[in-house]
Design an enzyme around this catalytic site. Structure first.
Site, PDB file in Angstrom:
ATOM      1  N   PRO A 190     -12.957  -0.831   0.825  1.00 44.82           N
ATOM      2  CA  PRO A 190     -12.561  -2.068   1.521  1.00 44.82           C
ATOM      3  C   PRO A 190     -11.141  -1.934   2.054  1.00 44.82           C
ATOM      4  O   PRO A 190     -10.239  -1.518   1.317  1.00 44.82           O
ATOM      5  CB  PRO A 190     -12.651  -3.128   0.422  1.00 44.82           C
ATOM      6  CG  PRO A 190     -12.600  -2.373  -0.874  1.00 44.82           C
ATOM      7  CD  PRO A 190     -13.186  -1.035  -0.610  1.00 44.82           C
ATOM      8  N   LEU A 191     -10.931  -2.284   3.315  1.00 44.80           N
ATOM      9  CA  LEU A 191      -9.638  -2.085   3.971  1.00 44.80           C
ATOM     10  C   LEU A 191      -9.294  -3.280   4.846  1.00 44.80           C
ATOM     11  O   LEU A 191      -9.920  -3.505   5.890  1.00 44.80           O
ATOM     12  CB  LEU A 191      -9.689  -0.819   4.838  1.00 44.80           C
ATOM     13  CG  LEU A 191      -9.833   0.496   4.063  1.00 44.80           C
ATOM     14  CD1 LEU A 191     -10.444   1.580   4.931  1.00 44.80           C
ATOM     15  CD2 LEU A 191      -8.508   0.934   3.476  1.00 44.80           C
ATOM     16  N   THR A 192      -8.315  -4.052   4.421  1.00 45.62           N
ATOM     17  CA  THR A 192      -7.831  -5.195   5.192  1.00 45.62           C
ATOM     18  C   THR A 192      -7.164  -4.696   6.470  1.00 45.62           C
ATOM     19  O   THR A 192      -6.281  -3.847   6.413  1.00 45.62           O
ATOM     20  CB  THR A 192      -6.842  -5.984   4.315  1.00 45.62           C
ATOM     21  OG1 THR A 192      -7.593  -6.611   3.278  1.00 45.62           O
ATOM     22  CG2 THR A 192      -6.088  -7.025   5.113  1.00 45.62           C
TER      23      THR A 192
ATOM     24  N   GLN B 124     -17.012  -7.412   1.200  1.00 48.53           N
ATOM     25  CA  GLN B 124     -16.141  -7.645   0.047  1.00 48.53           C
ATOM     26  C   GLN B 124     -15.697  -9.103   0.052  1.00 48.53           C
ATOM     27  O   GLN B 124     -15.011  -9.565   0.963  1.00 48.53           O
ATOM     28  CB  GLN B 124     -14.911  -6.731   0.022  1.00 48.53           C
ATOM     29  CG  GLN B 124     -14.223  -6.850  -1.362  1.00 48.53           C
ATOM     30  CD  GLN B 124     -12.912  -6.110  -1.493  1.00 48.53           C
ATOM     31  OE1 GLN B 124     -12.050  -6.223  -0.624  1.00 48.53           O
ATOM     32  NE2 GLN B 124     -12.742  -5.374  -2.592  1.00 48.53           N
TER      33      GLN B 124
ATOM     34  N   TYR C 273      -5.581 -10.245  -6.855  1.00 51.68           N
ATOM     35  CA  TYR C 273      -6.067 -11.491  -6.258  1.00 51.68           C
ATOM     36  C   TYR C 273      -6.718 -12.368  -7.344  1.00 51.68           C
ATOM     37  O   TYR C 273      -6.666 -12.025  -8.521  1.00 51.68           O
ATOM     38  CB  TYR C 273      -6.995 -11.176  -5.075  1.00 51.68           C
ATOM     39  CG  TYR C 273      -6.256 -10.349  -4.051  1.00 51.68           C
ATOM     40  CD1 TYR C 273      -5.272 -10.937  -3.252  1.00 51.68           C
ATOM     41  CD2 TYR C 273      -6.470  -8.984  -3.930  1.00 51.68           C
ATOM     42  CE1 TYR C 273      -4.536 -10.174  -2.345  1.00 51.68           C
ATOM     43  CE2 TYR C 273      -5.738  -8.213  -3.021  1.00 51.68           C
ATOM     44  CZ  TYR C 273      -4.781  -8.816  -2.235  1.00 51.68           C
ATOM     45  OH  TYR C 273      -4.044  -8.068  -1.355  1.00 51.68           O
TER      46      TYR C 273
ATOM     47  N   ARG D  44     -15.571  -4.879  -7.760  1.00 46.53           N
ATOM     48  CA  ARG D  44     -14.450  -3.930  -7.779  1.00 46.53           C
ATOM     49  C   ARG D  44     -13.387  -4.405  -8.764  1.00 46.53           C
ATOM     50  O   ARG D  44     -12.991  -5.568  -8.742  1.00 46.53           O
ATOM     51  CB  ARG D  44     -13.825  -3.787  -6.386  1.00 46.53           C
ATOM     52  CG  ARG D  44     -12.855  -2.603  -6.330  1.00 46.53           C
ATOM     53  CD  ARG D  44     -12.338  -2.312  -4.946  1.00 46.53           C
ATOM     54  NE  ARG D  44     -12.103  -0.891  -4.795  1.00 46.53           N
ATOM     55  CZ  ARG D  44     -11.162  -0.367  -4.004  1.00 46.53           C
ATOM     56  NH1 ARG D  44     -10.395  -1.135  -3.261  1.00 46.53           N
ATOM     57  NH2 ARG D  44     -10.996   0.929  -3.921  1.00 46.53           N
TER      58      ARG D  44
HETATM   59  C1  FMN Z   1      -4.549  -0.795   4.941  1.00 47.45           C
HETATM   60  C2  FMN Z   1      -5.190  -0.989   3.596  1.00 47.45           C
HETATM   61  C3  FMN Z   1      -5.900  -2.145   3.335  1.00 47.45           C
HETATM   62  C4  FMN Z   1      -6.554  -2.319   2.095  1.00 47.45           C
HETATM   63  N1  FMN Z   1      -7.307  -3.450   1.891  1.00 47.45           N
HETATM   64  C5  FMN Z   1      -8.046  -3.571   0.752  1.00 47.45           C
HETATM   65  C6  FMN Z   1      -8.947  -4.664   0.596  1.00 47.45           C
HETATM   66  O1  FMN Z   1      -9.123  -5.529   1.463  1.00 47.45           O
HETATM   67  N2  FMN Z   1      -9.641  -4.730  -0.581  1.00 47.45           N
HETATM   68  C7  FMN Z   1      -9.508  -3.780  -1.584  1.00 47.45           C
HETATM   69  O2  FMN Z   1     -10.169  -3.886  -2.623  1.00 47.45           O
HETATM   70  N3  FMN Z   1      -8.674  -2.727  -1.423  1.00 47.45           N
HETATM   71  C8  FMN Z   1      -7.968  -2.585  -0.295  1.00 47.45           C
HETATM   72  N4  FMN Z   1      -7.179  -1.477  -0.097  1.00 47.45           N
HETATM   73  C9  FMN Z   1      -7.221  -0.376  -1.081  1.00 47.45           C
HETATM   74  C10 FMN Z   1      -8.224   0.707  -0.618  1.00 47.45           C
HETATM   75  O3  FMN Z   1      -9.547   0.238  -0.763  1.00 47.45           O
HETATM   76  C11 FMN Z   1      -8.057   2.039  -1.405  1.00 47.45           C
HETATM   77  O4  FMN Z   1      -8.242   1.783  -2.769  1.00 47.45           O
HETATM   78  C12 FMN Z   1      -6.694   2.680  -1.150  1.00 47.45           C
HETATM   79  O5  FMN Z   1      -6.473   2.815   0.247  1.00 47.45           O
HETATM   80  C13 FMN Z   1      -6.557   4.072  -1.776  1.00 47.45           C
HETATM   81  O6  FMN Z   1      -7.587   4.949  -1.310  1.00 47.45           O
HETATM   82  P1  FMN Z   1      -7.275   6.104  -0.209  1.00 47.45           P
HETATM   83  O7  FMN Z   1      -6.297   7.053  -0.846  1.00 47.45           O
HETATM   84  O8  FMN Z   1      -8.616   6.768   0.014  1.00 47.45           O
HETATM   85  O9  FMN Z   1      -6.729   5.437   0.999  1.00 47.45           O
HETATM   86  C14 FMN Z   1      -6.464  -1.319   1.113  1.00 47.45           C
HETATM   87  C15 FMN Z   1      -5.719  -0.148   1.365  1.00 47.45           C
HETATM   88  C16 FMN Z   1      -5.094   0.018   2.600  1.00 47.45           C
HETATM   89  C17 FMN Z   1      -4.353   1.316   2.864  1.00 47.45           C
END
Ligand code: FMN
Length: 358
Positions: A22-24, A97, A177, A224
């Protein structure tokens, strides 16, 4: 186990074990309606075994970021339906999510009078709003009646997600959160049956998870968690308390038949995560957190050593829409540009080249 072998997680059928974390990305405007840009972005990533969307709010007062998408209004549901139809047409699996931001917000973001949390304890820090950076407000501590209505709103959001065509819902119990705030002794100082002991702090997350899984089916529900991820003041620094709290949580949800448990933890192979896995009857997805970008080698090792059933990948999926193909072929990768992670427009969102386009 091979990263590119298929996997069943409850009712979900994944073509490979690479999932989009999940990525905001904050590109859904003021009204939280996903538009054409999100359709393109998620469809570009349909070859991953499963897409988990950015955290999405089921209730206006649970919104945590400007430009965050919602799953509350009919317009938001209709916007997501276009996304899910397009991802399905491209052969993908997509899960929403479901995120209540709790105290990680500000009335400038929600447009509501109050921000809510387990307890009236503010985060020591500043929220990013359209009006600039402002101190996080002291949240309103949810009453017992409000806990019930907030749970109902989360269930309604989950039902809306299914109406919008999602294959499932991931409950956001991580990263500081609302649900994580209940688990954390730093954020939850309640003296009723939802605070104090590990069992009491786990109670609300268990009740919400039970209610959502009953509403939409356990086989379409994931969750999660991020134990010991000390972020946004949702601190968990006592190892014994962490173990007891998450053991109580998993004992409450472990037998529900949920599709999966997704854990963000620096050491997925360590005792804590593997103990949670042993208490859970569904599949495990892991991600080792923010300190280093997930690499192909890390993902392959997790699967080969059977430390999880799948890996959630964040930043490399932002930069590589065709990451599944690239990692299958051991092809070169694009580098993520952190300056465009959040914000508006296609730059750094839908314009990363694919192997074919490179
Ligand atoms: C730009 C950004 C937005 C994120 N948004 C969320 C989110 O909405 N929900 C969530 O559970 N984690 C969020 N995360 C965490 C990611 O899901 C992930 O755990 C984190 O990027 C580390 O993994 P990576 O090394 O593969 O990037 C976000 C991370 C980044 C970098």
């Amino acid at each position: 186990m091979d990263l590119f072998s298929p996997l069943s997680l409850g009712d979900l059928r994944l073509a490979n074990r690479l999932t989009m974390a999940p990525l905001t990305r904050m590109r859904s405007g003021d009204d939280g309606i996903p538009g054409d840009l999100l359709v393109e972005y998620y469809t570009q990533r349909a070859s991953l075994g499963m897409i988990v969307t950015e955290g999405t709010y089921p209730l206006q007062e649970s919104k945590a970021f400007p430009g965050q998408p919602g799953i509350e209004t009919e317009e938001q549901v209709a916007g997501w339906k276009v996304v899910t139809d397009s991802v399905h047409a491209a052969g993908g699996v997509i899960v929403l999510q479901l995120m209540h931001g709790g105290r990680v917000s500000h009335p400038f973001i929600t447009g509501t009078e109050r921000i809510v949390a387990p307890s009236a304890v503010a985060i020591d820090g500043q929220a990013h709003t359209a009006q600039g950076k402002v101190a996080y407000p002291v949240p309103h501590a949810l009453t017992l009646d409000e806990l019930a209505s907030t749970k109902d709103a989360l269930v309604a959001g989950a039902r809306n997600a299914i109406r919008a065509g999602f294959d499932g819902v991931e409950i956001h119990g991580a990263n500081g959160y609302l649900l994580h705030e209940f688990l954390s002794p730093g954020a939850n100082v309640r003296d009723d049956s939802y605070g104090g002991s590990p069992e009491n702090r786990a109670r609300y997350v268990i009740e919400v998870t039970q209610a959502i899984s009953e509403a939409i089916g356990a086989g379409r529900t994931g969750i999660r968690l991020s134990p010991e991820h000390n972020i946004q003041d949702a601190c968990e620094k006592d190892a014994d308390d962490v173990r007891a709290t998450y053991a109580a949580l998993l004992d409450g949800i472990g037998g529900l038949g949920l599709a999966y448990l997704s854990v963000l933890h620096a050491e997925p192979a360590g005792e804590l995560v593997q103990d949670l896995r042993a208490r859970f009857d569904g599949g495990l997805i892991v991600n080792s957190g923010f300190s280093a970008v997930t690499t192909r080698a890390e993902a392959v090792a997790v699967l080969e050593n059977a430390h999880a059933d799948a890996v959630a990948v964040g930043r490399m999926v932002i930069a590589n829409p065709d990451l599944a193909e690239r990692w299958a072929q051991e092809a070169p990768e694009n580098t993520p540009d952190a300056t465009t992670f959040y914000g508006a427009g296609p730059q750094g969102y839908t314009d990363y080249p694919t192997l074919v386009g490179a």
